[in-house]
Design a protein around this motif. Structure first.
Motif, PDB file in Angstrom:
ATOM      1  N   LEU A  43       0.833  -1.211   0.000  1.00  0.00           N
ATOM      2  CA  LEU A  43       0.000   0.000   0.000  1.00  0.00           C
ATOM      3  C   LEU A  43       0.865   1.257   0.000  1.00  0.00           C
ATOM      4  O   LEU A  43       1.866   1.348   0.715  1.00  0.00           O
ATOM      5  CB  LEU A  43      -0.938   0.005   1.201  1.00  0.00           C
ATOM      6  N   ARG A  44       0.447   2.253  -0.811  1.00  0.00           N
ATOM      7  CA  ARG A  44       1.173   3.506  -0.932  1.00  0.00           C
ATOM      8  C   ARG A  44       0.188   4.679  -0.886  1.00  0.00           C
ATOM      9  O   ARG A  44      -1.028   4.483  -0.777  1.00  0.00           O
ATOM     10  CB  ARG A  44       1.965   3.554  -2.257  1.00  0.00           C
ATOM     11  N   GLU A  45       0.707   5.890  -1.043  1.00  0.00           N
ATOM     12  CA  GLU A  45      -0.149   7.074  -1.011  1.00  0.00           C
ATOM     13  C   GLU A  45      -1.194   7.046  -2.125  1.00  0.00           C
ATOM     14  O   GLU A  45      -2.291   7.597  -1.967  1.00  0.00           O
ATOM     15  CB  GLU A  45       0.709   8.345  -1.131  1.00  0.00           C
ATOM     16  N   SER A  46      -0.883   6.403  -3.226  1.00  0.00           N
ATOM     17  CA  SER A  46      -1.860   6.291  -4.321  1.00  0.00           C
ATOM     18  C   SER A  46      -3.067   5.451  -3.941  1.00  0.00           C
ATOM     19  O   SER A  46      -4.086   5.461  -4.641  1.00  0.00           O
ATOM     20  CB  SER A  46      -1.182   5.691  -5.556  1.00  0.00           C
ATOM     21  N   ASP A  47      -2.964   4.693  -2.826  1.00  0.00           N
ATOM     22  CA  ASP A  47      -4.078   3.857  -2.378  1.00  0.00           C
ATOM     23  C   ASP A  47      -4.963   4.556  -1.341  1.00  0.00           C
ATOM     24  O   ASP A  47      -5.928   3.945  -0.844  1.00  0.00           O
ATOM     25  CB  ASP A  47      -3.537   2.549  -1.774  1.00  0.00           C
ATOM     26  N   ILE A  48      -4.643   5.802  -0.968  1.00  0.00           N
ATOM     27  CA  ILE A  48      -5.429   6.523   0.050  1.00  0.00           C
ATOM     28  C   ILE A  48      -6.889   6.577  -0.370  1.00  0.00           C
ATOM     29  O   ILE A  48      -7.209   6.810  -1.539  1.00  0.00           O
ATOM     30  CB  ILE A  48      -4.832   7.926   0.292  1.00  0.00           C
ATOM     31  N   GLU A  49      -7.758   6.320   0.623  1.00  0.00           N
ATOM     32  CA  GLU A  49      -9.220   6.272   0.520  1.00  0.00           C
ATOM     33  C   GLU A  49      -9.734   4.928   0.016  1.00  0.00           C
ATOM     34  O   GLU A  49     -10.937   4.698  -0.019  1.00  0.00           O
ATOM     35  CB  GLU A  49      -9.777   7.409  -0.342  1.00  0.00           C
ATOM     36  N   ASN A 105      11.576   4.947   6.864  1.00  0.00           N
ATOM     37  CA  ASN A 105      12.290   3.666   6.829  1.00  0.00           C
ATOM     38  C   ASN A 105      11.413   2.511   6.361  1.00  0.00           C
ATOM     39  O   ASN A 105      11.902   1.395   6.199  1.00  0.00           O
ATOM     40  CB  ASN A 105      12.845   3.340   8.220  1.00  0.00           C
ATOM     41  N   LEU A 106      10.104   2.759   6.193  1.00  0.00           N
ATOM     42  CA  LEU A 106       9.190   1.725   5.733  1.00  0.00           C
ATOM     43  C   LEU A 106       8.651   2.087   4.362  1.00  0.00           C
ATOM     44  O   LEU A 106       8.246   3.235   4.137  1.00  0.00           O
ATOM     45  CB  LEU A 106       8.003   1.570   6.692  1.00  0.00           C
ATOM     46  N   PRO A 107       8.593   1.139   3.413  1.00  0.00           N
ATOM     47  CA  PRO A 107       7.963   1.428   2.117  1.00  0.00           C
ATOM     48  C   PRO A 107       6.512   1.877   2.266  1.00  0.00           C
ATOM     49  O   PRO A 107       6.015   2.656   1.455  1.00  0.00           O
ATOM     50  CB  PRO A 107       8.060   0.092   1.374  1.00  0.00           C
ATOM     51  N   THR A 108       5.845   1.384   3.324  1.00  0.00           N
ATOM     52  CA  THR A 108       4.448   1.765   3.581  1.00  0.00           C
ATOM     53  C   THR A 108       4.356   2.911   4.592  1.00  0.00           C
ATOM     54  O   THR A 108       3.277   3.154   5.150  1.00  0.00           O
ATOM     55  CB  THR A 108       3.661   0.554   4.124  1.00  0.00           C
ATOM     56  N   GLY A 109       5.471   3.590   4.824  1.00  0.00           N
ATOM     57  CA  GLY A 109       5.534   4.539   5.936  1.00  0.00           C
ATOM     58  C   GLY A 109       4.754   5.820   5.768  1.00  0.00           C
ATOM     59  O   GLY A 109       4.646   6.603   6.716  1.00  0.00           O
ATOM     60  N   ASN A 110       4.183   6.065   4.581  1.00  0.00           N
ATOM     61  CA  ASN A 110       3.397   7.290   4.389  1.00  0.00           C
ATOM     62  C   ASN A 110       1.908   7.087   4.606  1.00  0.00           C
ATOM     63  O   ASN A 110       1.129   8.047   4.559  1.00  0.00           O
ATOM     64  CB  ASN A 110       3.620   7.844   2.974  1.00  0.00           C
ATOM     65  N   ILE A 111       1.498   5.829   4.818  1.00  0.00           N
ATOM     66  CA  ILE A 111       0.059   5.549   4.990  1.00  0.00           C
ATOM     67  C   ILE A 111      -0.170   4.695   6.232  1.00  0.00           C
ATOM     68  O   ILE A 111       0.767   4.135   6.812  1.00  0.00           O
ATOM     69  CB  ILE A 111      -0.518   4.834   3.750  1.00  0.00           C
ATOM     70  N   ILE A 170      -4.284 -12.085  12.558  1.00  0.00           N
ATOM     71  CA  ILE A 170      -5.526 -11.321  12.483  1.00  0.00           C
ATOM     72  C   ILE A 170      -5.848 -10.940  11.045  1.00  0.00           C
ATOM     73  O   ILE A 170      -4.990 -10.957  10.167  1.00  0.00           O
ATOM     74  CB  ILE A 170      -5.472 -10.034  13.344  1.00  0.00           C
ATOM     75  N   GLN A 171      -7.137 -10.615  10.850  1.00  0.00           N
ATOM     76  CA  GLN A 171      -7.611 -10.034   9.597  1.00  0.00           C
ATOM     77  C   GLN A 171      -8.284  -8.714   9.936  1.00  0.00           C
ATOM     78  O   GLN A 171      -9.032  -8.630  10.932  1.00  0.00           O
ATOM     79  CB  GLN A 171      -8.616 -10.959   8.915  1.00  0.00           C
ATOM     80  N   VAL A 172      -7.992  -7.693   9.147  1.00  0.00           N
ATOM     81  CA  VAL A 172      -8.641  -6.398   9.361  1.00  0.00           C
ATOM     82  C   VAL A 172      -9.217  -5.884   8.054  1.00  0.00           C
ATOM     83  O   VAL A 172      -8.714  -6.208   6.965  1.00  0.00           O
ATOM     84  CB  VAL A 172      -7.668  -5.341   9.947  1.00  0.00           C
ATOM     85  N   LYS A 173     -10.259  -5.077   8.189  1.00  0.00           N
ATOM     86  CA  LYS A 173     -10.803  -4.323   7.069  1.00  0.00           C
ATOM     87  C   LYS A 173     -10.753  -2.857   7.458  1.00  0.00           C
ATOM     88  O   LYS A 173     -10.894  -2.516   8.642  1.00  0.00           O
ATOM     89  CB  LYS A 173     -12.221  -4.754   6.751  1.00  0.00           C
ATOM     90  N   GLY A 174     -10.536  -1.999   6.496  1.00  0.00           N
ATOM     91  CA  GLY A 174     -10.466  -0.589   6.824  1.00  0.00           C
ATOM     92  C   GLY A 174     -10.156   0.262   5.621  1.00  0.00           C
ATOM     93  O   GLY A 174     -10.126  -0.219   4.472  1.00  0.00           O
ATOM     94  N   GLN A 175      -9.882   1.527   5.880  1.00  0.00           N
ATOM     95  CA  GLN A 175      -9.618   2.506   4.824  1.00  0.00           C
ATOM     96  C   GLN A 175      -8.180   2.999   4.925  1.00  0.00           C
ATOM     97  O   GLN A 175      -7.680   3.293   6.009  1.00  0.00           O
ATOM     98  CB  GLN A 175     -10.583   3.689   4.961  1.00  0.00           C
ATOM     99  N   VAL A 176      -7.543   3.092   3.776  1.00  0.00           N
ATOM    100  CA  VAL A 176      -6.186   3.620   3.724  1.00  0.00           C
ATOM    101  C   VAL A 176      -6.252   5.138   3.908  1.00  0.00           C
ATOM    102  O   VAL A 176      -6.992   5.827   3.188  1.00  0.00           O
ATOM    103  CB  VAL A 176      -5.501   3.266   2.393  1.00  0.00           C
ATOM    104  N   ILE A 177      -5.478   5.641   4.869  1.00  0.00           N
ATOM    105  CA  ILE A 177      -5.437   7.080   5.115  1.00  0.00           C
ATOM    106  C   ILE A 177      -3.985   7.535   5.166  1.00  0.00           C
ATOM    107  O   ILE A 177      -3.065   6.721   5.299  1.00  0.00           O
ATOM    108  CB  ILE A 177      -6.169   7.463   6.425  1.00  0.00           C
ATOM    109  N   GLU A 178      -3.803   8.846   5.055  1.00  0.00           N
ATOM    110  CA  GLU A 178      -2.448   9.392   5.143  1.00  0.00           C
ATOM    111  C   GLU A 178      -1.970   9.333   6.582  1.00  0.00           C
ATOM    112  O   GLU A 178      -2.718   9.620   7.514  1.00  0.00           O
ATOM    113  CB  GLU A 178      -2.417  10.838   4.643  1.00  0.00           C
TER     114      GLU A 178
END
Length: 585
Positions: A10-16, A87-93, A72-80
């Motif tokens: 997941l990246r910033e392009s995946d927000i919302e 230091n994380l590839p996913t560190g902006n979301i 665990i399994q989670v469902k949710g929304q990608v946010i900023e």
């Protein structure tokens, strides 16, 4: 659907986006009104956020009750993410959780699942399945998979055919002890697990397959070291209608390809060195040529004085250690103690300082003047600022001792850069090796290795002088592959068996199937086998193969995770025709 995305993508392009993730709880942080959970899978880590305003108090309470390594399994929304982690590839979301399901709970792990863990090696081997979750181990196994896939790609593109050979075979003398397997249906008889597919790949050449390869498990019941396992994996290869040069060209190509594809390194030249030269210059047949410190043989310049330690030695030999004149006397004494350890076995060490002013200071100044020591420096290639270390004794022993010292000093001086790669072909090995205890010769490689052309007649007059049509590929001081041109003529193979001490009856009992096959048009053939475990480790910048094996054995050959080897019950022993507690006569 357990997941719509993995935890590393997941990246910033995946927000919302609304997403579903599954994985293991790496850690949790609770600030009262908000909690964060790091969710980990094979691909990476994604931060989850729970808060009582944007999600619910119930979800927040669920998050607080999560333990390390819960699935665990989670469902949710990608946010900023408010506090970004570079230091994380996913560190902006982060993922604002709207639903949480515990798929499985976990006991508290016996060590932390982190890159730098608090678990010792024995503990981590016992719980290897947990150790695999740590990035260093996981990445090593992924790296191994990548190397194996590139090997298959290269060899398949080069026209090699992958063929599986049997694991239950006949016990044959190949140097190490066989692991044996009792046959229930043939009481009193045993299979052996293969030390290599050697005879089968030769039979495939007789069968006309022309180019064969296999990534195959092999088994040897021998003493273990850091780079040895009782079961190991070979890249096993054989080619028909080839000479030594064809084999070297083909597998030089494979090695170049792997270094380029895996490490991004271009290697143009693969130097070649005879076995005799390797032993004389480096003291072993798999020298690390990333650095110098070549041996200088000092007999002619050190045995003319009254120093009987040198005068009585078969070989006096030294190396010039770059910049080591800076060593204190205490450090040199420690080095002397190091070579006197039982693992090395030297009786002592003589040293000579090469001073910046061009003079020399040695531990044997009583016997040697400045002109003598200048000759030592010339022979060893020592320069001002270097330290000459000299050992003496029986040729074979002292070469091995100085080789061990050379490698130790290279480690201390930082000369063995794992990102630098120096391949080397070692050729012209002795065909036979003399067992000093029994006085008998045995094959240095295996009984199917052909002598160099024109040397067969020497077997009768000077067997120790016969050179094998054999070759080893060395990389950074490690043998990564070895092979030979094989004997393909029945009469020549019979001569070889004779000189190895086989009676015609014993040769037929052991290898009759191969000798029979040679009667039906065996082509000239040869091959090589790479140690995949060792090759992967070196390409990965390490030398310990255990770090690149999913479920390795320990130094005693035990699998401490499943507790093997283990006893079997009396019923099984009876069924196999074996008996417990029967004393050996």
């Amino acid at each position: 659907m357990y997941r719509s995305h993995n935890c590393g993508e997941l990246r910033e392009s995946d927000i919302e986006k609304e997403v579903t993730l599954s994985g293991w709880v790496q850690k949790t942080r609770d600030k009262g009104f908000v909690a964060w959970v790091d969710l980990r899978d094979r691909y990476g880590i994604t931060q989850l956020v729970f808060d009582q305003d944007r999600t619910s108090e119930t979800l927040l309470e669920q998050a607080r009750n999560l333990g390390r390594e819960f699935v665990i399994q989670v469902k949710g929304q990608v946010i900023e993410r408010a506090s970004k982690n570079p230091n994380l590839p996913t560190g902006n979301i982060e993922v604002l959780v709207t639903a949480l399901t515990v798929l499985n709970q976990s006991e508290t792990p016996p060590f932390t699942i982190e890159n730098e863990t608090d678990g010792g090696e024995d503990l981590r081997m016992k719980f290897r399945y947990l150790d695999i979750r740590r990035n260093p181990v996981k990445e090593n196994l992924i790296f191994r998979s990548k190397v194996a896939m590139e090997v298959r790609k290269y060899l398949s593109d080069a026209g090699f055919i992958e063929v599986e050979t049997p694991y239950l075979i006949k016990s044959t003398p190949e140097g190490a002890r066989d692991f044996v397997v009792p046959s229930r249906m043939n009481e009193g008889q045993f299979y052996a697990l293969p030390q290599s597919p050697q005879t089968f790949k030769q039979l495939l050449m007789v069968g006309g397959l022309d180019k064969y390869f296999q990534i195959v498990k092999c088994f040897r019941d021998e003493d273990l070291r850091a780079d040895r396992q009782p079961e190991f994996t070979q890249i096993d290869c054989e080619m028909a209608f080839v000479e030594q040069e064809d084999i070297l060209d083909a597998f030089e190509g494979l090695t170049k390809y792997l270094l380029k594809e895996i490490n991004g390194v271009d290697i143009e030249k693969f130097p070649r060195m005879t076995y005799d030269a390797a032993m004389k210059k480096y003291g072993n047949d798999k020298p690390d040529i990333r650095f110098g410190m070549e041996f200088g043989e000092l007999n002619s310049v050190a045995q003319h004085k009254a120093f009987n330690v040198f005068n009585n030695a078969e070989l006096v030999v030294g190396i010039a250690v770059p910049g080591a004149n800076s060593y204190t006397r205490k450090e040199i004494d420690k080095l002397t103690d190091w070579v006197k350890r039982p693992q090395v076995g030297a009786l002592g060490m003589v040293y000579c300082r090469c001073n910046d002013d061009g003079g020399y200071k040695s531990s044997v100044d009583k016997f040697y003047d400045q002109d003598d020591l200048a000759q030592w420096a010339q022979v060893t290639g020592a320069k001002p600022g270097d330290l000459i270390c000299v050992l003496s004794g029986d040729t074979n022993k002292v070469r091995a001792q100085l080789s061990a010292l050379r490698m130790e000093l290279a480690e201390r001086l930082g000369l063995r850069d794992p990102k630098e790669f120096a391949p080397l072909w070692v050729i012209d090995f002795p065909l036979l090796e003399l067992d000093e205890e029994t006085g008998h010769y045995h094959a240095m490689h295996h009984p199917f290795t052909a002598p160099k052309p024109g040397q067969l007649s020497l077997l009768e007059t000077d067997p120790g002088a016969v050179r094998a049509n054999a070759y080893d590929l060395v990389l950074n001081g490690n043998e990564i592959g070895g092979g030979s041109i094989r004997i393909h003529d029945k009469q020549m193979q019979a001569v070889m068996f004779k000189h190895l001490g086989f009676t015609p009856e014993a040769a037929k009992a052991q290898f009759g199937f191969l000798m029979d096959a040679f009667q039906y048009g065996a082509p000239p053939h040869g091959g090589i086998a790479f140690g995949l475990d060792r090759l992967v480790a070196i390409l990965g910048g390490q030398e310990t193969i255990r770090d690149f094996i999913a479920f390795p054995k320990n130094n005693s050959g035990r699998d401490v995770m499943i507790d093997a080897p283990a006893t079997i019950d009396d019923a099984q022993l009876t069924e196999l025709g074996l008996r417990l507690n029967v004393p050996l006569e």
